[in-house]
Scaffold this motif. Sequence first.
Motif, mmCIF file in Angstrom:
data_model
loop_
_atom_site.group_PDB
_atom_site.id
_atom_site.type_symbol
_atom_site.label_atom_id
_atom_site.label_comp_id
_atom_site.label_asym_id
_atom_site.label_seq_id
_atom_site.Cartn_x
_atom_site.Cartn_y
_atom_site.Cartn_z
ATOM 1 N N SER A 85 -7.762 -5.155 1.384
ATOM 2 C CA SER A 85 -7.440 -6.069 2.481
ATOM 3 C C SER A 85 -8.381 -7.279 2.536
ATOM 4 N N ILE A 139 0.874 -1.172 0.000
ATOM 5 C CA ILE A 139 0.000 0.000 0.000
ATOM 6 C C ILE A 139 0.914 1.226 0.000
ATOM 7 N N ASP A 163 -0.673 3.743 -6.439
ATOM 8 C CA ASP A 163 -1.358 3.757 -5.138
ATOM 9 C C ASP A 163 -1.183 2.442 -4.384
ATOM 10 N N LYS A 193 -0.136 4.463 -0.676
ATOM 11 C CA LYS A 193 -0.828 5.684 -0.228
ATOM 12 C C LYS A 193 -1.764 5.287 0.907
ATOM 13 N N TRP A 194 -1.219 5.255 2.109
ATOM 14 C CA TRP A 194 -1.953 4.789 3.287
ATOM 15 C C TRP A 194 -3.163 5.646 3.640
ATOM 16 N N TRP A 195 -3.217 6.873 3.173
ATOM 17 C CA TRP A 195 -4.344 7.743 3.510
ATOM 18 C C TRP A 195 -5.594 7.397 2.689
ATOM 19 N N ARG A 196 -5.486 6.522 1.727
ATOM 20 C CA ARG A 196 -6.650 6.105 0.928
ATOM 21 C C ARG A 196 -7.336 4.923 1.635
ATOM 22 N N ILE A 197 -8.040 5.226 2.700
ATOM 23 C CA ILE A 197 -8.644 4.208 3.564
ATOM 24 C C ILE A 197 -9.586 3.277 2.804
ATOM 25 N N ARG A 198 -10.403 3.826 1.913
ATOM 26 C CA ARG A 198 -11.331 2.966 1.154
ATOM 27 C C ARG A 198 -10.581 1.917 0.340
ATOM 28 N N ASP A 199 -9.451 2.308 -0.252
ATOM 29 C CA ASP A 199 -8.649 1.360 -1.019
ATOM 30 C C ASP A 199 -8.108 0.258 -0.116
ATOM 31 N N ILE A 200 -7.614 0.651 1.035
ATOM 32 C CA ILE A 200 -7.050 -0.333 1.968
ATOM 33 C C ILE A 200 -8.129 -1.309 2.419
ATOM 34 N N LEU A 201 -9.305 -0.792 2.756
ATOM 35 C CA LEU A 201 -10.388 -1.664 3.206
ATOM 36 C C LEU A 201 -10.805 -2.644 2.110
#
Length: 157
Positions: free
Chosen positions: A39, A26, A108, A28-36
Amino acid sequence: MSDIKAERLAAHIEGDFVVFLIGARINKWWRIRDILWFSKTMPKMLKELSIMSSEETGFLGCQTLSSLINVQYWRSFEHLEAYARSKDREHFPEWVEFNRRYKKRRGDVGIWHETYLVKAGAYEAIYSGMPAFGLGKVAELVPATGNRDAAKQRLGR
């Protein structure tokens, strides 16, 4: 707690097999929706593979190294590719969605994988005081004695 095996053991698997390393980064850690979203992808695939017959899929098992990296063991490259390209399995729609989401922003989230075709007997693995781990989770664990005592011997050299 995992079942610790106090003895010195070697992994033995019949025939050729595939080691598939796969992971993500990851960026760009500030892109929470992408991380969720991201994951959830690999756990869905691994769950699907764990409930399917290994004779059908060729998936022998995996060792998770972190939330973003795991090592998978497959009977053959053909099995791995068939799963990856099967439109009615978890991987293919996630692959399509990943490419749709990140087509214009590849930086990203990074993904990578490495595939190793392992010929019968062209590997060695040793475990001492360990629970079943890595190849030892999917192969037969045998005493590391006699012709399995040293790495050179396990490799038949």
